[in-house]
Design a protein around this motif. Structure first.
Motif, PDB file in Angstrom:
ATOM      1  N   TYR A 162      -7.289   0.366  -4.479  1.00 13.81           N
ATOM      2  CA  TYR A 162      -5.909  -0.111  -4.429  1.00 13.81           C
ATOM      3  C   TYR A 162      -5.823  -1.443  -5.180  1.00 13.81           C
ATOM      4  O   TYR A 162      -6.650  -2.335  -4.987  1.00 13.81           O
ATOM      5  N   ILE A 163      -4.814  -1.555  -6.043  1.00  9.59           N
ATOM      6  CA  ILE A 163      -4.672  -2.701  -6.947  1.00  9.59           C
ATOM      7  C   ILE A 163      -3.279  -3.296  -6.808  1.00  9.59           C
ATOM      8  O   ILE A 163      -2.288  -2.562  -6.731  1.00  9.59           O
ATOM      9  N   THR A 164      -3.203  -4.626  -6.793  1.00 10.00           N
ATOM     10  CA  THR A 164      -1.900  -5.286  -6.850  1.00 10.00           C
ATOM     11  C   THR A 164      -1.574  -5.638  -8.301  1.00 10.00           C
ATOM     12  O   THR A 164      -2.397  -6.191  -9.023  1.00 10.00           O
ATOM     13  N   ASP A 165      -0.354  -5.307  -8.700  1.00  6.08           N
ATOM     14  CA  ASP A 165       0.192  -5.741  -9.986  1.00  6.08           C
ATOM     15  C   ASP A 165       1.308  -6.725  -9.668  1.00  6.08           C
ATOM     16  O   ASP A 165       2.362  -6.336  -9.161  1.00  6.08           O
ATOM     17  N   SER A 166       1.065  -8.002  -9.961  1.00  6.19           N
ATOM     18  CA  SER A 166       2.037  -9.046  -9.628  1.00  6.19           C
ATOM     19  C   SER A 166       3.289  -8.974 -10.489  1.00  6.19           C
ATOM     20  O   SER A 166       4.317  -9.562 -10.145  1.00  6.19           O
ATOM     21  N   GLY A 167       3.192  -8.309 -11.643  1.00  3.89           N
ATOM     22  CA  GLY A 167       4.376  -8.070 -12.456  1.00  3.89           C
ATOM     23  C   GLY A 167       4.927  -9.253 -13.206  1.00  3.89           C
ATOM     24  O   GLY A 167       6.044  -9.180 -13.737  1.00  3.89           O
ATOM     25  N   ASN A 168       4.170 -10.352 -13.283  1.00  2.00           N
ATOM     26  CA  ASN A 168       4.667 -11.562 -13.942  1.00  2.00           C
ATOM     27  C   ASN A 168       3.969 -11.819 -15.272  1.00  2.00           C
ATOM     28  O   ASN A 168       3.796 -12.948 -15.699  1.00  2.00           O
ATOM     29  N   ASP A 232     -11.086  -0.043   9.245  1.00  2.00           N
ATOM     30  CA  ASP A 232     -11.096   1.413   9.431  1.00  2.00           C
ATOM     31  C   ASP A 232     -10.459   2.147   8.258  1.00  2.00           C
ATOM     32  O   ASP A 232     -10.301   3.375   8.295  1.00  2.00           O
ATOM     33  N   ARG A 233     -10.090   1.402   7.217  1.00  2.00           N
ATOM     34  CA  ARG A 233      -9.529   1.938   5.968  1.00  2.00           C
ATOM     35  C   ARG A 233      -8.150   2.573   6.159  1.00  2.00           C
ATOM     36  O   ARG A 233      -7.646   3.246   5.250  1.00  2.00           O
ATOM     37  N   SER A 234      -7.520   2.362   7.303  1.00  5.49           N
ATOM     38  CA  SER A 234      -6.249   3.045   7.575  1.00  5.49           C
ATOM     39  C   SER A 234      -5.025   2.240   7.142  1.00  5.49           C
ATOM     40  O   SER A 234      -3.936   2.811   6.990  1.00  5.49           O
ATOM     41  N   THR A 235      -5.195   0.920   6.945  1.00 10.52           N
ATOM     42  CA  THR A 235      -4.048   0.072   6.646  1.00 10.52           C
ATOM     43  C   THR A 235      -4.316  -0.790   5.423  1.00 10.52           C
ATOM     44  O   THR A 235      -5.367  -1.432   5.329  1.00 10.52           O
ATOM     45  N   LEU A 236      -3.356  -0.796   4.499  1.00  9.31           N
ATOM     46  CA  LEU A 236      -3.414  -1.676   3.346  1.00  9.31           C
ATOM     47  C   LEU A 236      -2.448  -2.825   3.581  1.00  9.31           C
ATOM     48  O   LEU A 236      -1.265  -2.613   3.863  1.00  9.31           O
ATOM     49  N   TYR A 237      -2.969  -4.050   3.492  1.00  4.11           N
ATOM     50  CA  TYR A 237      -2.156  -5.257   3.616  1.00  4.11           C
ATOM     51  C   TYR A 237      -1.973  -5.886   2.233  1.00  4.11           C
ATOM     52  O   TYR A 237      -2.879  -5.839   1.398  1.00  4.11           O
ATOM     53  N   THR A 251      -2.544   3.931   4.714  1.00  2.41           N
ATOM     54  CA  THR A 251      -3.174   4.409   3.489  1.00  2.41           C
ATOM     55  C   THR A 251      -3.129   5.928   3.342  1.00  2.41           C
ATOM     56  O   THR A 251      -3.229   6.431   2.214  1.00  2.41           O
ATOM     57  N   PHE A 252      -2.962   6.672   4.432  1.00  2.01           N
ATOM     58  CA  PHE A 252      -2.927   8.127   4.286  1.00  2.01           C
ATOM     59  C   PHE A 252      -1.733   8.550   3.437  1.00  2.01           C
ATOM     60  O   PHE A 252      -1.776   9.579   2.746  1.00  2.01           O
TER      61      PHE A 252
END
Length: 375
Positions: A162-168, A232-237, A251-252
């Motif tokens: 999972y990757i964040t793209d800040s868009g700036n 537990d890999r279930s939640t992306l913050y 994440t599911f």
């Protein structure tokens, strides 16, 4: 305090390179960003090429004559600007539980558009010191002009990144923030939450550090930045820099590329305000989330079980705490880099001060490790 500098310096292989770096004062925009430690105990530092003249964007710390210096990693050839197949500008990266480094290449140098093929994931085996894979991130997933690939987390159990793209990536242009999901098995990407309120800047947001408004005359706008994966890999913050809220999603929903984008958009949860704006984040193996505190000058912790945010450590010298990671020996490793002063105009840094840039270590507890080591 593990290492400190008045400004960054490199273990140059060529005296001419060193002279050009020093006489051109290129160190004035050499900013240490992400900090990680591998299983052999080596410390790595990313230095994004947000300005010209950065010698190497991916580095390992070496000690020469008692002083910490940066050395290009995995080599100087691998850090050659202008060659899209090697590292151009690295901000975020991860070292997983298999001792593999996942390097996220922004592609762009000094905010120019990312050349075709320059945005990529590089997977490097730190045990054998060999390239495992290069994965190009295409324009339709991260637009070459607006993208600002920021940070990533790795889930080897399910086979996703999972990757964040800040868009700036395009100054003076509206943000285009989002989350990028990569399926290791199918080798496919998907962009979700594009321009969603949670991946954008909070409108009109300004903040202070030491009672001084950050970029007073031209406030920054940075979308989705900090990212963390629960043990537990279930939640992306994730969170933007220009805002204080922490957001979460199951994440599911993201792992199924057939999940409608609208359903994903409606599933975002606003966890609450951290009471500070944040840059980097990292979850531990016990369910806690550590986040940098720009306004609070330190590190904070969110405990999902109690839904509480609280301060963990703070120091007046922790000016713009950027990255945070674990050494797998019970401590967090983090750094401060004075980003708000280094990229202000004019600069407001006393370059003779020996503690401008610092890498810190703080003990959390026995057995505390990265989320990657949770079972």
């Amino acid at each position: 305090m593990l290492y400190h500098w008045n400004h960054l310096d490199w273990n140059f292989p060529d005296p001419n390179m060193k002279q050009a770096f020093e006489t051109g004062q290129k160190w004035k925009h050499a900013m240490p960003a992400g900090i990680k430690v591998d299983q052999q105990g080596n410390t790595y530092v990313s230095v994004p090429r947000w300005a010209d003249g950065i010698p190497a964007t991916m580095n390992r710390i070496v000690i020469k004559n008692g002083k910490p210096l940066l050395e290009a990693f995995p080599s100087w050839d691998w850090n050659r600007p202008g060659k899209v197949t090697v590292l151009q500008s690295v901000l975020g990266y991860e070292i997983d539980e298999r001792n593999r480094m996942w390097i996220l290449d922004q592609g762009k140098i000094a905010y120019s558009p990312s050349p075709d093929g320059s945005q990529k994931l590089i997977i490097w085996d730190l045990n054998t010191n060999q390239l495992l894979e290069t994965i190009t991130i295409p324009n339709e997933i991260a637009p070459y002009r607006t993208s600002f690939l920021n940070d990533l987390v790795v889930d080897n159990q399910h086979g996703f990144v999972y990757i964040t793209d800040s868009g700036n990536g395009w100054p003076d242009h509206p943000l285009d923030g989002g989350i990028i999901v990569y399926n290791m098995k199918t080798k496919k990407f998907r962009r979700v939450l594009d321009k969603h309120f949670s991946t954008q800047n909070f409108p009109g947001f300004n903040f202070d550090i030491d009672n001084q408004t950050v970029f007073r005359h031209k406030p920054i706008r940075i979308g989705a930045d900090g990212i963390a994966l629960s043990a537990d890999r279930s939640t992306l913050y994730y969170c933007p820099v220009t805002g204080r809220n922490l957001y979460a999603i199951d994440t599911f929903l993201l792992r199924n590329f057939d999940t409608p984008l609208k359903e994903i958009s409606h599933a975002v949860r606003a966890v609450g305000s951290k009471g500070t704006t944040t840059d980097g984040m990292h979850a531990d193996n016990r369910g806690n989330l550590f986040y940098t505190m720009l306004e609070g000058k330190g590190i904070g912790v969110y405990t999902p079980k109690t839904h509480q945010f609280h301060k963990f450590v703070s120091d007046d010298r922790m000016l713009w705490v950027d990255g945070v990671a674990f050494d797998q020996k019970g401590s967090i490793i983090f750094n401060n880099n004075r980003l708000h002063q280094m990229f202000n105009s004019p600069q407001t840094i006393d370059w003779s001060y020996p503690y401008n840039l610092i890498i810190w270590k703080e003990f959390v507890g026995p057995g505390v490790k990265s989320y990657l080591y949770a079972r």
